[in-house]
Design a protein around this motif. Structure first.
Motif, short mmCIF file in Angstrom:
data_model
loop_
_atom_site.label_atom_id
_atom_site.label_comp_id
_atom_site.label_asym_id
_atom_site.label_seq_id
_atom_site.Cartn_x
_atom_site.Cartn_y
_atom_site.Cartn_z
N SER A 1 59.59 35.22 33.94
CA SER A 1 60.86 35.36 34.66
C SER A 1 61.68 36.49 34.06
N PRO B 1 65.51 37.89 34.42
CA PRO B 1 66.85 37.76 35.01
C PRO B 1 67.61 39.08 34.99
N THR C 1 73.34 35.95 39.08
CA THR C 1 72.11 36.28 38.36
C THR C 1 70.91 36.15 39.29
N PHE D 1 66.79 36.09 39.53
CA PHE D 1 65.60 35.82 38.73
C PHE D 1 64.38 36.31 39.48
N ILE E 1 66.03 27.29 36.84
CA ILE E 1 67.42 27.78 36.85
C ILE E 1 68.38 26.65 36.47
#
Length: 343
Positions: free
Chosen positions: A66, A68, A76, A78, A140
């Motif tokens: 991942s 970000p 944000t 991802f 998340i």
């Protein structure tokens, strides 16, 4: 080995029975893996070491790379690299009073080909599996748990058309909704659709009292046909007829999303058509300025004053209207801008 995130609680209970465990062990696993955020069966101390070893041989908890990217407004994005090398994007959107919304993808690409959407330019690559949808939410959610104990809202408005990946989306919702796991109430979950009418009918039966958002974007068939090819199969009248009796949570309204496009759907005629179309329905209308991107071609956003005047005239007719401020635009995380696999 079986992927843990593909199991609903019911399926996991059945699987645990097959392995010789009591049914309640499935509820324990849901709690440890989802609610408590465990990533290894070997760490679940309420199980005997022999049982932990067996589960580690039978089940696995996947991990995705991942990346970000954070906008100055707090949004944000991802980027998740999938196991087959494809990529998807999910978005964490900060709201007022410490609330958060997680925007989830359901497909790699999309086959709906809406004119204003960057994801459409990918074409359709494949559906996400149940676990890939669940993974986004769990990952998340675990990130924001470090900062807040408030349960996030979940919106299926990322890459892809959720109702075009119906079975996997339904299973994912059952998993994230389960009280022994993430326990995210259906009142906090919104499924968005461009208007696949037969699937809306199925959703009424399979997931009553989930929130439904319909991407409308025009109040007449000619304009909507141009923006959204799905309207050629399920025209506005058929869509509205299907949606108006959708069983919603108490005090909730059906949501219609309306992307404001300069000199296309922001005219007096459009206001008149919207009033006629939506006023009889208990709904709210979200006005969203078009997010201009490389693939939106000859479409441009309506200016702020036009949008405010548009909203005022609808409110004057007692319609429930909100003007949504785009978030994450500078990192291509706003509505219609997710296009991970083009990188």
């Amino acid at each position: 080995m079986q992927n843990f995130f593909n199991f609903t609680l019911f399926d996991l209970e059945e699987y645990m029975l097959e392995l010789g465990f009591d049914r309640y062990r499935a509820r324990q696993l849901f709690n440890f893996i989802y609610a408590k955020g465990f990533d290894e069966f070997l760490d679940i101390s309420v199980l005997k070491k022999l049982d932990r070893n067996m589960l580690s041989e039978k089940l696995f908890i996947p991990k995705l790379e991942s990346s970000p990217i954070k906008d100055t407004d707090g949004t944000t994005k991802f980027l998740f690299k999938l196991l087959d090398g494809q990529a998807i994007e999910s978005v964490l959107i900060p709201m007022k009073e410490g609330k958060n919304t997680i925007c989830v993808s359901t497909q790699v690409g999309c086959k709906m080909n809406c004119k204003f959407c960057a994801t459409a330019k990918l074409g359709f690559i494949r559906n996400l599996q149940t676990w890939e949808i669940v993974y986004q939410v769990r990952y998340i959610y675990n990130q924001i748990k470090k900062e807040t104990h408030r349960t996030p809202n979940i919106v299926f408005m990322g890459m892809g058309e959720p109702l075009d990946n119906y079975e996997n989306v339904i299973r994912a919702i059952l998993i994230i909704n389960n009280e022994h796991g993430l326990s995210i109430s259906r009142r906090r979950i919104t499924v968005s659709t461009c208007g696949i009418v037969p699937k809306i009918e199925e959703l009424k039966k399979d997931l009553a009292y989930i929130n439904l958002a319909i991407s409308l974007n025009a109040a007449d068939n000619l304009k909507r046909n141009y923006l959204m090819p799905i309207n050629n199969s399920y025209p506005i009248e058929e869509l509205i007829n299907s949606a108006k009796d959708f069983p919603l949570p108490e005090r909730k309204r059906l949501t219609f999303e309306y992307i404001m496009i300069k000199e296309f759907n922001d005219t007096q005629e459009d206001i008149k058509n919207l009033i006629k179309l939506l006023k009889p329905i208990k709904c709210k209308l979200n006005l969203i300025p078009l997010n201009k991107h490389l693939y939106s071609e000859n479409l441009y956003p309506s200016d702020a004053q036009t949008i405010e005047n548009f909203a005022k005239q609808l409110r004057d007719k007692n319609m429930f209207v909100t003007v949504r401020k785009s978030k994450g635009e500078s990192i291509n995380a706003a509505c219609g801008m997710l296009v991970a696999a083009m990188r």
